[in-house]
Design a protein around this motif. Structure first.
Motif, mmCIF file in Angstrom:
data_model
loop_
_atom_site.group_PDB
_atom_site.id
_atom_site.type_symbol
_atom_site.label_atom_id
_atom_site.label_comp_id
_atom_site.label_asym_id
_atom_site.label_seq_id
_atom_site.Cartn_x
_atom_site.Cartn_y
_atom_site.Cartn_z
ATOM 1 N N UNK A 1 0.825 -1.211 0.000
ATOM 2 C CA UNK A 1 0.000 0.000 0.000
ATOM 3 C C UNK A 1 0.857 1.259 0.000
ATOM 4 N N UNK A 2 2.017 1.193 0.643
ATOM 5 C CA UNK A 2 2.897 2.350 0.725
ATOM 6 C C UNK A 2 3.757 2.524 -0.526
ATOM 7 N N UNK A 3 4.153 1.429 -1.121
ATOM 8 C CA UNK A 3 4.998 1.473 -2.320
ATOM 9 C C UNK A 3 4.204 0.843 -3.461
ATOM 10 N N UNK A 4 3.660 1.665 -4.345
ATOM 11 C CA UNK A 4 2.817 1.125 -5.410
ATOM 12 C C UNK A 4 3.601 0.244 -6.371
ATOM 13 N N UNK A 5 2.917 -0.708 -6.914
ATOM 14 C CA UNK A 5 3.505 -1.641 -7.856
ATOM 15 C C UNK A 5 3.258 -1.170 -9.280
ATOM 16 N N UNK A 6 4.209 -1.416 -10.153
ATOM 17 C CA UNK A 6 4.008 -1.073 -11.565
ATOM 18 C C UNK A 6 3.028 -2.041 -12.211
ATOM 19 N N UNK A 7 2.729 -3.132 -11.554
ATOM 20 C CA UNK A 7 1.771 -4.107 -12.078
ATOM 21 C C UNK A 7 0.354 -3.799 -11.607
ATOM 22 N N UNK A 8 0.121 -2.565 -11.189
ATOM 23 C CA UNK A 8 -1.198 -2.182 -10.677
ATOM 24 C C UNK A 8 -2.269 -2.344 -11.752
ATOM 25 N N UNK A 9 -1.961 -1.932 -12.979
ATOM 26 C CA UNK A 9 -2.923 -2.034 -14.065
ATOM 27 C C UNK A 9 -2.688 -3.323 -14.829
ATOM 28 N N UNK A 10 -3.768 -4.020 -15.152
ATOM 29 C CA UNK A 10 -3.653 -5.237 -15.948
ATOM 30 C C UNK A 10 -3.201 -4.911 -17.362
ATOM 31 N N UNK A 11 -3.818 -3.878 -17.934
ATOM 32 C CA UNK A 11 -3.533 -3.487 -19.311
ATOM 33 C C UNK A 11 -3.481 -1.974 -19.372
ATOM 34 N N UNK A 12 -2.550 -1.458 -20.123
ATOM 35 C CA UNK A 12 -2.515 -0.022 -20.337
ATOM 36 C C UNK A 12 -2.990 0.205 -21.764
ATOM 37 N N UNK A 13 -4.098 0.888 -21.884
ATOM 38 C CA UNK A 13 -4.724 1.106 -23.189
ATOM 39 C C UNK A 13 -5.284 2.518 -23.218
ATOM 40 N N UNK A 14 -5.584 3.012 -24.422
ATOM 41 C CA UNK A 14 -6.164 4.351 -24.486
ATOM 42 C C UNK A 14 -7.518 4.394 -23.792
ATOM 43 N N UNK A 15 -7.803 5.518 -23.227
ATOM 44 C CA UNK A 15 -9.061 5.715 -22.533
ATOM 45 C C UNK A 15 -10.115 6.197 -23.537
ATOM 46 N N UNK A 16 -11.331 5.696 -23.441
ATOM 47 C CA UNK A 16 -12.346 6.140 -24.401
ATOM 48 C C UNK A 16 -12.774 7.581 -24.138
ATOM 49 N N UNK A 17 -13.054 8.283 -25.200
ATOM 50 C CA UNK A 17 -13.603 9.632 -25.107
ATOM 51 C C UNK A 17 -15.097 9.537 -25.365
ATOM 52 N N UNK A 18 -15.850 10.311 -24.616
ATOM 53 C CA UNK A 18 -17.298 10.323 -24.787
ATOM 54 C C UNK A 18 -17.655 11.516 -25.655
ATOM 55 N N UNK A 19 -18.374 11.248 -26.736
ATOM 56 C CA UNK A 19 -18.884 12.303 -27.603
ATOM 57 C C UNK A 19 -20.400 12.198 -27.611
ATOM 58 N N UNK A 20 -21.076 13.340 -27.725
ATOM 59 C CA UNK A 20 -22.532 13.339 -27.734
ATOM 60 C C UNK A 20 -23.054 14.109 -28.938
ATOM 61 N N UNK A 21 -24.308 13.829 -29.269
ATOM 62 C CA UNK A 21 -24.986 14.558 -30.333
ATOM 63 C C UNK A 21 -26.418 14.807 -29.893
ATOM 64 N N UNK A 22 -26.889 16.032 -30.100
ATOM 65 C CA UNK A 22 -28.280 16.398 -29.845
ATOM 66 C C UNK A 22 -28.950 16.593 -31.194
#
Length: 143
Positions: A10-31
């Motif tokens: 908990x004090x020293x974070x691990x580099x294996x914290x994330x299973x996969x590093x991938x782009x984050x989705x962007x949310x777009x909307x249309x009215x």
């Protein structure tokens, strides 16, 4: 010694914290005025600012509920891609409608889509991975 071995991760974070590093989705909307699925007129929801002043940055370290909500929406979007549920879709619709009605947006039908943006060489690639069916804005906002 055992409590220390439990506390160290908990004090020293691990580099294996994330299973996969991938782009984050962007949310777009249309009215739109009709219930037809929009082909154009998409707007990015809560785009990141180009610049943030040092003062604003320091203030955001202490208090930034809007960014926390944006991170929640990103996690809903990631869940919607990996394991679609009505809950994730409803949460995104609800928060989109709340922001848009507060801003005085006009339109009867609301749709959103999830877009992954990546760079290949010098070109920016945009891939739409999910697109919602339109819902009436007035019905979503009334919830």
């Amino acid at each position: 010694m055992k409590p220390l071995s439990l506390l160290l991760p908990a004090l020293i974070p691990s580099w294996n914290f994330f299973d996969v590093i991938a782009p984050s989705p962007r949310i777009e909307y249309a009215l739109t005025a009709s219930s037809a699925v929009p082909k154009r007129g998409w707007t990015e929801f809560r785009p990141r600012p180009q610049r943030v002043s040092a003062r604003t940055l320091l203030a955001r370290l202490l208090w930034n509920p809007r960014w926390n909500e944006t991170l929640f929406l990103v996690s809903c979007a990631e869940r919607l891609i990996n394991a679609p549920t009505d809950h994730s879709q409803d949460e995104i619709f609800t928060r989109l409608a709340a922001d848009l009605t507060a801003d005085g947006a006009t339109g009867d039908w609301l749709s959103f889509r999830l877009v992954f943006v990546s760079r290949e060489d010098e070109a920016i690639q945009r891939e739409v991975l999910f697109q919602s069916a339109p819902r009436r804005l007035s019905v979503i906002a009334a919830r």
